[in-house]
Design a protein around this motif. Sequence first.
Motif: not given
Length: 121
Positions: A7-11, A26-34, A60-68, A96-102
Motif C-alpha cells: 500500500n501507498s507506494m509513492e512516486f 507530480q506525486r502518485f500513489y499506488v496500491d497493489v493487492v495480490l 511498479t517503480k519501473g512503470i511509474m518512473e518510466g516513460s510518461p 489502484k493509482v491515485t493522482k492527488p493533485n490533477p
Amino acid sequence: MDKIYVNSMEFYAYHGVFPEENKLGQRFYVDVVLELDTRPAGLTDDLQKTVNYGQVYEVTKGIMEGSPVNLVETLTERIASDILLSFSIVQVVHVKVTKPNPPIPGHYDAVAVEIRRERIN
C-alpha cells in the motif's frame, strides 16, 4: 484466495494529458493487492514460495518512473500486466493509482483508477 497488500507506494512522475504535467511532474500513489495461496510459504517460512514485496515495488517503480503516458488507466493496466507476468504464483491482481493533485478545477482529495485483472490460463 489469500491476499498480500503493498500500500501507498509513492512516486514522483511526469504522466498526464496536459503539458505542465509532463514538464513539472507530480506525486502518485499506488496500491497493489495480490491474490494467491500463501499457505505453502506460511507452512515452510520460505520466501521462494510467495511474492517478494520489494520486487513488487520495483516492478511498479519501473512503470511509474518510466516513460510518461497520458492516462492513469494506462499506468494501472501496465502495472497489472507486469505483475502477472513477473509472478506466476499470483492469480489475481488489483491495482489502484491515485493522482492527488490533477490540474482540474474543483475541490476533492484526489482522483484514482482501480482495476482487477486475473491470470488467464
